[in-house]
Design a protein around this motif. Structure first.
Motif, PDB file in Angstrom:
ATOM      1  N   GLU D  55     -10.714  -1.025   4.263  1.00  0.00           N
ATOM      2  CA  GLU D  55     -10.879  -0.236   3.018  1.00  0.00           C
ATOM      3  C   GLU D  55      -9.884  -0.604   1.915  1.00  0.00           C
ATOM      4  OE1 GLU D  55     -10.158   2.081   5.826  1.00  0.00           O
ATOM      5  OE2 GLU D  55     -12.228   1.761   6.490  1.00  0.00           O
ATOM      6  N   LYS D  56      -8.814  -1.296   2.259  1.00  0.00           N
ATOM      7  CA  LYS D  56      -7.776  -1.584   1.267  1.00  0.00           C
ATOM      8  C   LYS D  56      -7.758  -3.074   0.934  1.00  0.00           C
ATOM      9  CE  LYS D  56      -5.570   2.540   1.869  1.00  0.00           C
ATOM     10  NZ  LYS D  56      -5.078   3.508   0.894  1.00  0.00           N
ATOM     11  N   LYS D  57      -7.447  -3.378  -0.337  1.00  0.00           N
ATOM     12  CA  LYS D  57      -7.435  -4.766  -0.797  1.00  0.00           C
ATOM     13  C   LYS D  57      -6.217  -5.536  -0.278  1.00  0.00           C
ATOM     14  CE  LYS D  57      -7.693  -7.473  -5.125  1.00  0.00           C
ATOM     15  NZ  LYS D  57      -8.838  -8.338  -4.835  1.00  0.00           N
ATOM     16  N   GLY D  58      -5.084  -4.840  -0.185  1.00  0.00           N
ATOM     17  CA  GLY D  58      -3.893  -5.576   0.247  1.00  0.00           C
ATOM     18  C   GLY D  58      -2.842  -4.661   0.837  1.00  0.00           C
ATOM     19  N   ILE D  59      -1.847  -5.248   1.478  1.00  0.00           N
ATOM     20  CA  ILE D  59      -0.717  -4.439   1.909  1.00  0.00           C
ATOM     21  C   ILE D  59       0.304  -4.439   0.777  1.00  0.00           C
ATOM     22  CG2 ILE D  59      -1.120  -5.116   4.328  1.00  0.00           C
ATOM     23  CD1 ILE D  59       1.697  -6.559   4.073  1.00  0.00           C
ATOM     24  N   HIS D  60       1.210  -3.472   0.796  1.00  0.00           N
ATOM     25  CA  HIS D  60       2.270  -3.423  -0.208  1.00  0.00           C
ATOM     26  C   HIS D  60       3.401  -4.339   0.238  1.00  0.00           C
ATOM     27  CE1 HIS D  60       0.643  -0.099  -2.662  1.00  0.00           C
ATOM     28  NE2 HIS D  60       0.052   0.219  -1.519  1.00  0.00           N
ATOM     29  N   MET D  61       3.242  -5.620  -0.088  1.00  0.00           N
ATOM     30  CA  MET D  61       4.270  -6.590   0.294  1.00  0.00           C
ATOM     31  C   MET D  61       5.622  -6.112  -0.188  1.00  0.00           C
ATOM     32  SD  MET D  61       3.124  -9.444   1.827  1.00  0.00           S
ATOM     33  CE  MET D  61       1.476 -10.122   2.131  1.00  0.00           C
ATOM     34  N   SER D  62       5.678  -5.568  -1.421  1.00  0.00           N
ATOM     35  CA  SER D  62       6.974  -5.176  -1.982  1.00  0.00           C
ATOM     36  C   SER D  62       7.611  -4.101  -1.093  1.00  0.00           C
ATOM     37  CB  SER D  62       6.809  -4.689  -3.425  1.00  0.00           C
ATOM     38  OG  SER D  62       5.927  -3.587  -3.495  1.00  0.00           O
ATOM     39  N   ARG D  63       6.810  -3.113  -0.663  1.00  0.00           N
ATOM     40  CA  ARG D  63       7.358  -2.073   0.220  1.00  0.00           C
ATOM     41  C   ARG D  63       7.750  -2.647   1.576  1.00  0.00           C
ATOM     42  NH1 ARG D  63       2.918   2.695  -0.150  1.00  0.00           N
ATOM     43  NH2 ARG D  63       2.728   2.677  -2.436  1.00  0.00           N
ATOM     44  N   LEU D  64       6.900  -3.524   2.053  1.00  0.00           N
ATOM     45  CA  LEU D  64       7.163  -4.121   3.363  1.00  0.00           C
ATOM     46  C   LEU D  64       8.459  -4.923   3.325  1.00  0.00           C
ATOM     47  CD1 LEU D  64       6.214  -4.660   6.216  1.00  0.00           C
ATOM     48  CD2 LEU D  64       4.811  -6.511   5.344  1.00  0.00           C
ATOM     49  N   ILE D  65       8.581  -5.745   2.296  1.00  0.00           N
ATOM     50  CA  ILE D  65       9.798  -6.552   2.173  1.00  0.00           C
ATOM     51  C   ILE D  65      11.018  -5.644   2.047  1.00  0.00           C
ATOM     52  CG2 ILE D  65      11.027  -8.208   0.697  1.00  0.00           C
ATOM     53  CD1 ILE D  65       8.126  -9.303   0.048  1.00  0.00           C
ATOM     54  N   GLU D  66      10.874  -4.585   1.278  1.00  0.00           N
ATOM     55  CA  GLU D  66      11.977  -3.627   1.144  1.00  0.00           C
ATOM     56  C   GLU D  66      12.378  -3.064   2.513  1.00  0.00           C
ATOM     57  OE1 GLU D  66      13.021   0.144  -1.775  1.00  0.00           O
ATOM     58  OE2 GLU D  66      11.002  -0.084  -0.960  1.00  0.00           O
ATOM     59  N   SER D  67      11.375  -2.706   3.311  1.00  0.00           N
ATOM     60  CA  SER D  67      11.675  -2.184   4.652  1.00  0.00           C
ATOM     61  C   SER D  67      12.489  -3.196   5.453  1.00  0.00           C
ATOM     62  CB  SER D  67      10.377  -1.914   5.435  1.00  0.00           C
ATOM     63  OG  SER D  67       9.508  -1.099   4.711  1.00  0.00           O
TER      64      SER D  67
END
Lengths: 268, 268, 268, 268
Positions: D55-67
């Motif tokens: 259902e989603k176009k992409g993951i939040h790379m920015s949030r993931l990288i932040e994690s």
């Protein structure tokens, strides 16, 4: 005269375990393919393995290597190669040679090389020669299976940055890999797999680009922004539609705003 | 129609410094060589550069790439390549194409590829096809210089361990590199350079080895123990005798008793 | 007990040629640096060589390796390393150990590793840890020279495509390399060299980027379009102003519209 | 302020296919492990992925990288790392950070680095620091699985050539790889896996070897001739006895008599 030597390989091993893959790897030699009526020469890298039963200490590497070199030299010497009409036919020809020389239950031949294909540039319609990494594996056990891999260089234009920067975005080189594992008889051209991957990027890339072509590529990238996720999904969807077999897709984007890469992977 | 586009490259740069090397690198495309009357196909990696004067912002990569692709497509299309009888002739042919298309004072073409040569195994006298990494560079400024490089896989049997272990010793794969920088007109065959390196190891190596051949190679290694220092000296001495030019030798041994490598390097 | 063994290395070589560089390479081991009062641990790759005179067959690799391992183990064991305050001080410390153990006229130590530096992101002001490849060489002959190399990942936004596409352009990852060869005493920080390279791209890159930061990087790239030629010139100009020594600059751009790379190189 | 930006990732994708692995790769950053009471610093390479629903176009790379950066900076800043007592604990700590920031059903963290272990040389009993490539993956879906990989450099002395040449034989560097896939809770030390591989070669290798040690290694290789098949079987047998999980073994020998390598592979 072979029987004068001690054949250590035939001895019983201390540890009686069967090994499914024993052979040679990273072997570079010349190979010729008669593809659509034209002979192409490659210098691929080969990995060739057979299984080893628990009763024998080793395989006869010397015999195995001889088998391989024979098949290769055949490929060099004959003028027209009726049998080698693709990398997978060449791989199967090597397996057949091994069958005459060394008992085994399972044999694998893997051939890694570079294909150069002719493309037409977008507007100047010039011919551009494009390189693609490919690998073909043929595995013969009770039946014959093949694995086809292509690796294509393209690009991604980030749709998220585009939406937040009035149409400007970061763009970067991306690499798309498609692998299909299927029956040997399944008819799948590496060129078609390359096309599936290349058409799934924000834009295809070209070795030669006149200014008008470069502009067309730039336009296409901005009209067609894509995450690696989008590229992976499009390759997967197209591959599922066009090819029969187990599919593996991997896309890596060499981000222009980061020092690391981003990845999207899927299988079906 | 080219003049309709803005030619940013022709503008004055902010920082007025000349650059001796600007161009394309890691370009893979197909090339054909007519070597001793037989056409060989390669997929080499190219680096092609020209200098940039302090008055211009950039070189016309698009024109430069077009020049290169032209020379390459010529190599593909023509049946017999009278002009490309060696990698260095091919490099010079590319430089001549560039001269027609882009002003410059210095041009370089570097071609990296793999050569497959036929060898005869030591005792069974079978043909074995051996791979060698080679690189050729042609640099044209006021005069034309060429750089020839070969990289050969051999071995070393340690004389120190042999002296201290009743004739037993550690043996390992070693890599010998020979580079010669000389006038373009100097007549030096890559095959001769390969022979100089290959004959300087404890023994040459072979892709195909029957047991009798393997025994011959083993005997030769034990009769001919060598440090990397010995291999480097022998390559240097032979190269100085046979070839005119600046010589660089580098030998690396992948020690079987260590996790690291050992190195010997010399120049003349 | 060493004298009980045959020292083959001390024998006269068959070919009496001196070798300027003999030693070990691709050795990975742990090293500690006390940098600005804080101890950093690395697992660098080392190359350590000495020269060999024409009268001796080989160097004592075993002694040489012992010297190196000694210097390394000192670095591991001592709590505070007063002597190793930089990679070049560590290299010099290794050379001093060798001087006590093996006669030579020339010694070189090369240390290759990754530095992680703290950066602040453009707008969210978060800390981002950035990796940089560095290499340091120290060469001691009559005097002591050092070679400092940094390799930085950045990007280029093409000004030519931008001028021809209403502000849209192709963007890609680029790699900038700066090398300085100078007196050992010359005070040059790798961090300053990294800054010179990183500030010369269209924009620096960051490991962590919040959306506001990503937007700032995108804006900066479009406001600051650059050819590899521009990046190379800017690195060269800044390096000439800030550092004393022989300078080498190389910039490679992983073009997003091509499968090959473009290159600009300069030295001063 | 995040909500002011368009979140393209949350949009519906054109192609509704789930992706099991989306994230970042080839990220190098610093990590600290408190291993047996002592803090070790590494600069590993990370790959971190989560799945993406259809259902989603992409993951939040920015949030993931932040994690990820958060977990890393925690590792840098805290004096004692109670939680990170192994690479797999560190991987799990990263997964836990991601769980707080980004919804997902499957998460993977892969960490690749080099371990340096202290060994004692065979006769002089000196300490030698030995490098080993290791990789740890933690995969959390319904349960938590881990994958442990080690890569060890050793050697093989060919028993076939030894039998046919009065005890003389060809010897070469070999590389042994052992991979175990098992429950996260399974207690397996990388050091034990390394020992299993290292003890299965003709001889272990050492960075530091005095002449007496070198002689001991040479003796051991001749007393213990092995095909790659023998090495693979011994690793497999020992691993099956000592470790619980799915096992994969691969041994590659850099033949000193050939330019190619030989391979033996097995799984259980």
């Amino acid at each position: 005269m072979r029987e004068l030597y001690i054949e250590t390989q035939e001895e019983e091993p201390e540890i009686k375990l069967p090994l499914p893959r024993v052979g040679i790897t990273n072997l570079r030699t010349v190979a010729k393919i008669n593809w659509k009526g034209r002979v192409y020469t490659f210098i691929p890298t080969f990995e060739v393995t057979i299984d080893l039963t628990e009763e024998k200490k080793g395989i006869h590497m010397s015999r195995l290597i001889e088998s391989i070199t024979d098949a290769m030299s055949e490929a060099i010497e004959e003028e027209v190669k009726r049998i080698h009409t693709s990398l997978e036919e060449l791989a199967l020809a090597i397996i057949k040679r091994i069958e005459e020389k060394h008992p085994h239950r399972r044999a694998e031949v893997w051939i890694k090389t570079t294909l150069i294909l002719e493309k037409e540039t977008p507007t100047s319609r010039k011919i551009s020669y494009e390189p693609y990494d490919v690998e073909v594996g043929v595995i013969k056990e009770s039946n014959i299976e093949k694995v086809l891999k292509v690796r294509v260089i393209g690009n991604t234009a980030c749709p998220h940055a585009m939406a937040n920067n009035q149409g400007r975005t970061h763009i970067q080189r991306a690499i798309g890999e498609l692998e299909i594992r299927t029956d040997f008889e399944e008819n799948i051209a590496l060129e078609d797999m390359i096309e599936v991957v290349e058409s799934s990027f924000s834009s295809p890339t070209y070795t030669l680009l006149k200014t008008s072509d470069e502009n067309a590529v730039v336009r296409r990238m901005y009209e067609n922004p894509k995450f690696v996720e989008d590229v992976a999904r499009e390759i997967l969807a197209k591959a599922k539609e066009r090819f029969k077999g187990r599919i593996h897709v991997r896309v890596i984007s060499n981000e222009s705003i980061h020092k690391h890469d981003v990845i999207a992977e899927a299988w079906a």
